[in-house]
Design a protein around this motif. Structure first.
Motif, PDB file in Angstrom:
ATOM      1  N   ASP A   1       0.821  -1.218   0.000  1.00  0.00           N
ATOM      2  CA  ASP A   1       0.000   0.000   0.000  1.00  0.00           C
ATOM      3  C   ASP A   1       0.854   1.267   0.000  1.00  0.00           C
ATOM      4  O   ASP A   1       0.691   2.156   0.838  1.00  0.00           O
TER       5      ASP A   1
ATOM      6  N   ALA B   1       2.164   4.883  -1.144  1.00  0.00           N
ATOM      7  CA  ALA B   1       1.565   6.108  -1.679  1.00  0.00           C
ATOM      8  C   ALA B   1       2.522   7.259  -1.412  1.00  0.00           C
ATOM      9  O   ALA B   1       3.138   7.332  -0.341  1.00  0.00           O
TER      10      ALA B   1
ATOM     11  N   ASN C   1       2.750  11.182  -0.932  1.00  0.00           N
ATOM     12  CA  ASN C   1       1.961  12.369  -0.619  1.00  0.00           C
ATOM     13  C   ASN C   1       2.912  13.548  -0.488  1.00  0.00           C
ATOM     14  O   ASN C   1       3.519  13.757   0.563  1.00  0.00           O
TER      15      ASN C   1
ATOM     16  N   GLN D   1       3.347   6.260  -8.041  1.00  0.00           N
ATOM     17  CA  GLN D   1       2.433   7.344  -8.386  1.00  0.00           C
ATOM     18  C   GLN D   1       1.306   6.847  -9.274  1.00  0.00           C
ATOM     19  O   GLN D   1       1.434   5.873  -9.964  1.00  0.00           O
TER      20      GLN D   1
END
Length: 215
Positions: free
Chosen positions: A111, A113, A115, A215
């Motif tokens: 998971d 990601a 940011n 991304q």
């Protein structure tokens, strides 16, 4: 009929009635006792069945947890060499020596990601069921155009952190969300590699990723 004979008959009739009542009560008590015994037996049987059912459910839950663990291990990100790339052979193997033993992973990364300047991910326990929590140290090495910066900071050799005890410590039974700031000098990083070492400093995971995969 004399008065005495009348009362004798009354007494006998009352005695017969009393005996009849006692017989009826005895039969009723016997039937009630029998029903209570049957009810108790049924309750014991049902209790045993409930215990067996609970045991079966517990075993099924353990099997489900074990299956989930195996599925989780199979879906953890793993780096696979391209079909056209040659497989690197360790120098010791080329020289006729014994190749180093590959150690199984103790944790995996999922998971991911990105940011802004923070990399979010989840680290999951990959230990076999029943072996408890996973303990180790984590590094993320950011790379671009031949340069690399590890987080946390560590001396490097051939792109791998050598000061393993400087890594981010973790102890997890299931999973743990984590986030790592991207070094300012690597704001335009191109790829990265996750490294996990156990408490003895042995590598347990090397997972390279391209930025486009996140991304």
């Amino acid at each position: 009929m004399t008065i005495r004979s009348f009362w004798v008959k009354v007494f006998i009739a009352g005695l017969v009635a009393l005996v009849a009542v006692l017989v009826i009560l005895s039969l009723w008590l016997a039937d009630t006792r029998k029903r209570l015994g049957e009810s108790r037996h049924i309750a014991e049987v049902q209790t045993g069945e409930l215990k067996d059912l609970n045991l079966l459910l517990t075993r099924k839950e353990e099997e489900i947890i074990s299956l989930k663990k195996k599925l989780s291990m199979s879906t953890i990100y793993q780096s696979l060499p391209d079909a056209e790339d040659p497989v690197a052979v360790p120098a010791s193997a080329q020289a006729g020596g014994r190749a180093p033993e590959a150690l199984p992973p103790i944790a995996g990364i999922k998971d991911l990601a990105l940011n802004e300047s923070v990399l979010n991910f989840r680290i999951e326990n990959s230990m076999p069921p029943g072996e408890g929590a996973a303990r180790g140290r984590l590094f993320v090495v950011f790379k671009k155009q031949g340069s690399e910066i590890p987080h946390p900071a560590s001396a490097m050799k051939d792109g791998v952190p050598t000061e393993t005890m400087r890594g981010l410590p973790f102890t997890i039974r299931n999973f743990k969300p984590m986030n790592i700031p991207v070094p300012q000098a690597m704001s335009d990083w191109e790829n990265l590699t996750f490294y996990i070492f156990d408490d003895q400093g042995r590598m347990r995971l090397s997972m390279p990723l391209d930025r486009k995969e996140i991304q």
